[in-house]
Design a protein around this motif. Sequence first.
Motif, PDB file in Angstrom:
ATOM      1  N   THR A 121      -4.077  -3.966  -8.710  1.00  0.00           N
ATOM      2  CA  THR A 121      -3.247  -4.858  -9.528  1.00  0.00           C
ATOM      3  C   THR A 121      -1.762  -4.515  -9.400  1.00  0.00           C
ATOM      4  N   PRO A 122      -1.367  -3.235  -9.497  1.00  0.00           N
ATOM      5  CA  PRO A 122       0.063  -2.940  -9.320  1.00  0.00           C
ATOM      6  C   PRO A 122       0.584  -3.327  -7.929  1.00  0.00           C
ATOM      7  N   GLN A 123      -0.231  -3.162  -6.887  1.00  0.00           N
ATOM      8  CA  GLN A 123       0.198  -3.568  -5.552  1.00  0.00           C
ATOM      9  C   GLN A 123       0.401  -5.080  -5.497  1.00  0.00           C
ATOM     10  N   TYR A 124      -0.530  -5.829  -6.080  1.00  0.00           N
ATOM     11  CA  TYR A 124      -0.394  -7.286  -6.109  1.00  0.00           C
ATOM     12  C   TYR A 124       0.892  -7.689  -6.834  1.00  0.00           C
ATOM     13  N   VAL A 125       1.142  -7.100  -7.989  1.00  0.00           N
ATOM     14  CA  VAL A 125       2.359  -7.429  -8.751  1.00  0.00           C
ATOM     15  C   VAL A 125       3.591  -7.121  -7.915  1.00  0.00           C
ATOM     16  N   CYS A 126       3.579  -6.004  -7.221  1.00  0.00           N
ATOM     17  CA  CYS A 126       4.700  -5.623  -6.359  1.00  0.00           C
ATOM     18  C   CYS A 126       4.918  -6.678  -5.269  1.00  0.00           C
ATOM     19  N   LEU A 127       3.845  -7.133  -4.634  1.00  0.00           N
ATOM     20  CA  LEU A 127       3.972  -8.164  -3.598  1.00  0.00           C
ATOM     21  C   LEU A 127       4.519  -9.461  -4.185  1.00  0.00           C
ATOM     22  N   GLU A 128       4.050  -9.838  -5.379  1.00  0.00           N
ATOM     23  CA  GLU A 128       4.569 -11.053  -6.033  1.00  0.00           C
ATOM     24  C   GLU A 128       6.065 -10.916  -6.311  1.00  0.00           C
ATOM     25  N   LEU A 129       6.469  -9.763  -6.840  1.00  0.00           N
ATOM     26  CA  LEU A 129       7.888  -9.538  -7.133  1.00  0.00           C
ATOM     27  C   LEU A 129       8.722  -9.643  -5.865  1.00  0.00           C
ATOM     28  N   LEU A 130       8.245  -9.057  -4.783  1.00  0.00           N
ATOM     29  CA  LEU A 130       8.990  -9.098  -3.522  1.00  0.00           C
ATOM     30  C   LEU A 130       9.014 -10.494  -2.915  1.00  0.00           C
ATOM     31  N   GLN A 136       8.080   7.147  -9.837  1.00  0.00           N
ATOM     32  CA  GLN A 136       7.260   8.011  -8.991  1.00  0.00           C
ATOM     33  C   GLN A 136       6.006   7.268  -8.517  1.00  0.00           C
ATOM     34  N   SER A 137       5.364   6.546  -9.427  1.00  0.00           N
ATOM     35  CA  SER A 137       4.179   5.766  -9.051  1.00  0.00           C
ATOM     36  C   SER A 137       4.555   4.675  -8.054  1.00  0.00           C
ATOM     37  N   MET A 138       5.719   4.066  -8.235  1.00  0.00           N
ATOM     38  CA  MET A 138       6.158   3.022  -7.318  1.00  0.00           C
ATOM     39  C   MET A 138       6.417   3.606  -5.931  1.00  0.00           C
ATOM     40  N   ASN A 139       6.949   4.825  -5.859  1.00  0.00           N
ATOM     41  CA  ASN A 139       7.143   5.476  -4.554  1.00  0.00           C
ATOM     42  C   ASN A 139       5.829   5.554  -3.794  1.00  0.00           C
ATOM     43  N   VAL A 140       4.786   6.014  -4.474  1.00  0.00           N
ATOM     44  CA  VAL A 140       3.460   6.150  -3.850  1.00  0.00           C
ATOM     45  C   VAL A 140       2.926   4.771  -3.483  1.00  0.00           C
ATOM     46  N   LEU A 141       3.038   3.829  -4.399  1.00  0.00           N
ATOM     47  CA  LEU A 141       2.558   2.466  -4.167  1.00  0.00           C
ATOM     48  C   LEU A 141       3.236   1.854  -2.942  1.00  0.00           C
ATOM     49  N   LEU A 142       4.558   2.002  -2.853  1.00  0.00           N
ATOM     50  CA  LEU A 142       5.290   1.439  -1.706  1.00  0.00           C
ATOM     51  C   LEU A 142       4.912   2.121  -0.402  1.00  0.00           C
ATOM     52  N   ASN A 146       2.021   3.390   0.296  1.00  0.00           N
ATOM     53  CA  ASN A 146       0.702   2.852   0.658  1.00  0.00           C
ATOM     54  C   ASN A 146       0.812   1.430   1.217  1.00  0.00           C
ATOM     55  N   LEU A 147       1.655   0.603   0.600  1.00  0.00           N
ATOM     56  CA  LEU A 147       1.855  -0.757   1.109  1.00  0.00           C
ATOM     57  C   LEU A 147       2.515  -0.743   2.485  1.00  0.00           C
ATOM     58  N   GLU A 148       3.434   0.189   2.670  1.00  0.00           N
ATOM     59  CA  GLU A 148       4.105   0.325   3.965  1.00  0.00           C
ATOM     60  C   GLU A 148       3.110   0.782   5.036  1.00  0.00           C
ATOM     61  N   ASP A 149       2.288   1.775   4.701  1.00  0.00           N
ATOM     62  CA  ASP A 149       1.267   2.268   5.643  1.00  0.00           C
ATOM     63  C   ASP A 149       0.278   1.173   6.019  1.00  0.00           C
ATOM     64  N   ALA A 150       0.012   0.255   5.069  1.00  0.00           N
ATOM     65  CA  ALA A 150      -0.912  -0.851   5.328  1.00  0.00           C
ATOM     66  C   ALA A 150      -0.233  -2.000   6.074  1.00  0.00           C
ATOM     67  N   GLY A 151       1.079  -1.881   6.303  1.00  0.00           N
ATOM     68  CA  GLY A 151       1.803  -2.927   7.025  1.00  0.00           C
ATOM     69  C   GLY A 151       2.138  -4.148   6.189  1.00  0.00           C
ATOM     70  N   LEU A 152       2.145  -3.993   4.860  1.00  0.00           N
ATOM     71  CA  LEU A 152       2.386  -5.134   3.982  1.00  0.00           C
ATOM     72  C   LEU A 152       3.841  -5.266   3.539  1.00  0.00           C
ATOM     73  N   VAL A 153       4.584  -4.166   3.562  1.00  0.00           N
ATOM     74  CA  VAL A 153       6.008  -4.181   3.231  1.00  0.00           C
ATOM     75  C   VAL A 153       6.752  -3.327   4.235  1.00  0.00           C
ATOM     76  N   GLU A 154       8.067  -3.540   4.282  1.00  0.00           N
ATOM     77  CA  GLU A 154       8.899  -2.687   5.125  1.00  0.00           C
ATOM     78  C   GLU A 154      10.173  -2.340   4.386  1.00  0.00           C
ATOM     79  N   ARG A 155      10.651  -1.138   4.671  1.00  0.00           N
ATOM     80  CA  ARG A 155      11.905  -0.642   4.087  1.00  0.00           C
ATOM     81  C   ARG A 155      12.704   0.002   5.211  1.00  0.00           C
ATOM     82  N   PRO A 156      14.021  -0.123   5.138  1.00  0.00           N
ATOM     83  CA  PRO A 156      14.841   0.521   6.173  1.00  0.00           C
ATOM     84  C   PRO A 156      14.750   2.041   6.043  1.00  0.00           C
ATOM     85  N   ALA A 157      15.009   2.745   7.140  1.00  0.00           N
ATOM     86  CA  ALA A 157      14.976   4.215   7.119  1.00  0.00           C
ATOM     87  C   ALA A 157      16.084   4.783   6.243  1.00  0.00           C
ATOM     88  N   SER A 158      17.210   4.056   6.184  1.00  0.00           N
ATOM     89  CA  SER A 158      18.310   4.497   5.321  1.00  0.00           C
ATOM     90  C   SER A 158      18.850   3.289   4.560  1.00  0.00           C
TER      91      SER A 158
END
Length: 158
Positions: free
Chosen positions: A40-49, A69-75, A77-89
């Motif tokens: 559920t938190p991952q889904y909410v994160c995807l909706e927000l994005l 802290q929980s969002m760091n872990v969640l992101l 996991n989403l990044e590892d799954a290929g669902l989101v991307e963030r710049p290195a810096s």
Amino acid sequence: MKQLSTGADLGRLVGYQLKRVQAALRSAMDATLRRHDLTTPQYVCLELLDQRPGLSNAELARGAFVTRQSMNVLLRNLEDAGLVERPASAPQGRALPTTLTAEGRARLVAARGDVLEIEQRMTAHLDVEQADLLLGHLERMTDALEGRTPADAVGRKR
């Protein structure tokens, strides 16, 4: 509202009933989202994005009702799954803006229909006017608990 005395029937307490609804909603969403390999938190994160690409970790945490802290872990996991991307810096400041990938958007769209079905099931007994009234009451309850006055809400879009 009539004041309730100590030892009042829990079923007559608005807060208790809200918690029951929240627990039932979360359970239904967790079960449905498992089929999409999401929490559920991952889904909410995807909706927000999807609504606001580039949100920071802190903004996502607030919107998803989790800690930073929980969002760091969640992101991660989403990044590892290929669902989101963030710049290195960070392009500016310290915040790393997060965006959905094509796979993230596809997973979100697939899950969204199931989540909307839960919403429709939950509110099936309400007509449009009743749903709007309920949303207004819930918003005012939140405002009251967060110390905002009705004047603070003037002009705020729902």
